[in-house]
Scaffold this active site. Structure first.
Site, short mmCIF file in Angstrom:
data_model
loop_
_atom_site.label_atom_id
_atom_site.label_comp_id
_atom_site.label_asym_id
_atom_site.label_seq_id
_atom_site.Cartn_x
_atom_site.Cartn_y
_atom_site.Cartn_z
CE LYS A 81 -50.95 128.65 24.97
NZ LYS A 81 -51.12 128.53 26.42
CB VAL A 82 -43.85 131.08 22.27
CG1 VAL A 82 -43.49 132.43 21.65
CG2 VAL A 82 -43.55 131.08 23.76
#
Length: 298
Positions: free
Chosen positions: A175-176
């Site tokens: 997700k980062v």
């Protein structure tokens, strides 16, 4: 584990993301019980065919698989006060929130002695994606539990939208990467635009310097048009999540100099920017466009 379609599913957190996911699970034929403290969310769940639970505790006690969609601070509190104390052997806990990867690993490790499994499964796609079942989801945790739950996860995502990233925490790591792909580059673009405007160029001369035309689909033009329209404070770089990203980077000893510098630059600014899920955060544009350069030696 019993077949996922015969399992009782629970969903904690029926906000603009959670409610859409819950409704799509019901449409796909899953038995679902949900809880949210807001009466209107519970009414919406009931009208979609879901079963409202009395509270978080009764939901956890009644369900085989428990999904959560909460802000990070609320999730950590619910995990500490409800999920961990009530977890039992065979249960699977799937958190679709965004939180620091180290916290996701801690949750999975704390569930393991109880015989339960924790999967971190942050999503992207916004409220519209949640409503239409076209989210993307990145999953970290036990592979067998992931495969068991995969038919359910696919019900809230677009085709091929679910990706397994590896052990606990790796969903959050993915997700980062996904978020910073555009958000970090947008931050740099805003810095370029702020420099040009504050140095005395008109917006159209900034466009000429950037070689973009008014109304085109270049990202610089999208940002500049929003600024000209007085919407600079609405340009969201998901600042509220930057501390989560940096926590993982620091834990792993990975330098992120650009993100670190931008975070320090903005973190004490007034919280005037509301992001897509309602969190208030400093506006990078406001800081870039109004703050004076520190004097030498400061």
């Amino acid at each position: 584990m019993p077949d996922i379609r015969s399992s009782q599913i629970g969903f904690i957190g029926l906000g603009q993301m959670g409610l859409g996911m819950a409704v799509n699970l019901l449409k796909a034929g899953f038995r679902l019980r949900g809880y949210d403290p807001r009466p209107e969310a519970m009414a919406a769940l009931r009208s979609a065919g879901g079963e409202p639970a009395a509270d978080n505790a009764s939901l956890v006690q009644a369900c085989d698989v428990v999904l959560t969609s909460l802000t990070c601070p609320v999730y950590l509190q619910v995990a500490r006060e409800v999920l961990l104390p009530l977890a039992r052997a065979g249960q699977v806990f799937i958190d679709t929130s965004t939180l620091p990867a180290p916290r996701a690993r801690e949750m999975a490790a704390a569930l393991e002695p109880r015989g339960a499994v924790g999967l971190d499964a942050p999503v992207t796609g916004g409220a519209a994606g949640a409503q239409t079942g076209r989210l993307r989801m990145f999953v970290g945790g036990d592979r067998r539990a992931f495969e068991h739950c995969l038919p359910m996860l696919r019900a809230v995502c677009k085709p091929d939208g679910v990706t397994y990233g590896g052990p606990a925490g790796m969903g959050q790591v993915m997700k980062v990467v996904q978020q910073l792909k555009n958000r970090l580059t947008d931050a740099v673009r805003l810095e370029v635009i702020a420099f040009g405007l504050r140095a005395g160029l008109s917006p159209d001369l900034v466009r000429r310097a950037l070689d973009v035309k008014r109304g085109c689909d270049d990202r610089y033009e999208t940002l500049l048009s929003a600024i000209e329209a007085g919407r600079g404070d609405t340009l969201d770089c998901v600042f509220a999540e930057w501390p989560y990203y940096l926590e993982e980077a620091r834990a792993q000893g990975i330098p992120m100099p650009a993100l670190e510098a931008l975070y320090r630059f903005c973190k004490d600014g007034p919280k005037v920017c509301r992001d897509a899920v309602g969190r208030m955060a400093p506006s990078l544009w406001r800081e870039l466009s109004t703050r004076a350069r520190p004097a030498e030696g400061e």
